[in-house]
Write a protein that holds these residues in place. Structure first.
Motif, short mmCIF file in Angstrom:
data_model
loop_
_atom_site.label_atom_id
_atom_site.label_comp_id
_atom_site.label_asym_id
_atom_site.label_seq_id
_atom_site.Cartn_x
_atom_site.Cartn_y
_atom_site.Cartn_z
N ASP A 259 1.04 -1.26 0.31
CA ASP A 259 -0.22 -0.08 -0.06
C ASP A 259 0.95 1.05 0.17
OD1 ASP A 259 -2.56 1.32 2.58
OD2 ASP A 259 -1.87 2.21 0.54
N MET A 260 0.42 1.88 -1.14
CA MET A 260 1.58 2.77 -1.21
C MET A 260 1.69 4.19 -0.16
SD MET A 260 3.06 3.06 -5.12
CE MET A 260 4.34 4.93 -4.64
N SER A 261 0.55 4.88 0.59
CA SER A 261 -0.21 5.05 0.87
C SER A 261 0.14 4.85 2.95
CB SER A 261 -1.46 5.78 0.78
OG SER A 261 -2.50 4.09 1.20
N ASP A 262 0.54 4.00 2.75
CA ASP A 262 1.14 3.63 3.93
C ASP A 262 2.59 3.94 4.82
OD1 ASP A 262 0.86 0.36 5.80
OD2 ASP A 262 1.87 2.13 6.30
#
Lengths: 110, 113
Positions: free
Chosen positions: A92-95
């Motif tokens: 998850d690149m928004s993690d």
């Protein structure tokens, strides 16, 4: 969160094929693998994304074995303009815990 | 051209100044991000916005204040910065928050004197 490991640097010559392998032993079942390219003082640019087996587009190929614990980005016939930092990302690149890491600095010489 | 623009491209400011960085995406995406990249360091995710709501804050100092008035625009307001805040500030967007591919802008090179 899948941690990735990739070589710090690689050297190559124009016209050669460059293969960068990324290890991600604890990849989750629904994680995709994404590669980015970054030139100095520019934002990263999406190269390719895959889930399993092989993915090919106009700039690169991505090979993912059946166990998905690693992946290899293949750049065919590199040129001087392919000199850049290449990042492998999984998850998850928004993690906030997901880090771009140091990436692999690829230097192409004439 | 990724469809994400940032202004200004370069900024020099004193520690007592107040300035703002602007990001605009023309991709119809719903999620936007601010990153910081210092010299010789990896990209650091600073803020995440999804549908104009800030979803998380990665413990960024309060001298950085983000604002997302709509899904196409993102600002980073700067005040009383320190020299160590000098870096490349990158904006990115994605269709949704999560595992979606992110599209990055060209960045703003910030120098704090």
């Amino acid at each position: 969160l899948a941690k990735t490991t990739q070589p710090i640097s690689m050297d190559s010559y124009e016209g050669q094929e460059v293969n960068i392998t990324c290890s991600h032993n604890n990849i989750a079942t629904n994680d995709y693998i994404t590669w980015y390219q970054q030139f100095p003082s520019q934002g990263p640019r999406f190269i390719i994304q895959g889930y399993k087996t092989k993915v090919t587009n106009e700039v690169a190929s991505l090979f993912i074995p059946a166990d998905r614990k690693s992946s290899t980005l293949s750049l065919p016939r590199v040129s001087l303009s392919d000199t850049a930092v290449y990042y492998c990302l999984v998850g998850d690149m928004s993690d906030y815990k997901l880090s771009f890491g140091a990436g692999t600095t690829v230097t192409v010489r004439a | 051209e990724t469809g994400v623009t940032q202004t200004p491209r370069h900024l020099v400011m004193g520690m007592t100044n107040k300035k703002s960085l602007k990001c605009e995406q023309h991709l119809g995406h719903n999620a936007m991000y601010w990153y910081k990249q210092s010299a010789k360091k990896p990209l650091e995710l600073m803020f995440v916005y999804s549908l104009e709501e800030r979803v998380e804050n990665n413990s960024v100092p309060s001298r950085f204040s983000p604002e997302c008035p709509n899904s196409s625009h993102l600002f980073l307001h700067l005040h009383t910065l320190q020299p160590e805040d000098s870096a490349l500030y990158l904006c990115a967007s994605s269709q949704e928050r999560g595992r979606e591919t992110q599209y990055f802008g060209p960045g703003t090179r910030l120098l704090v004197l």
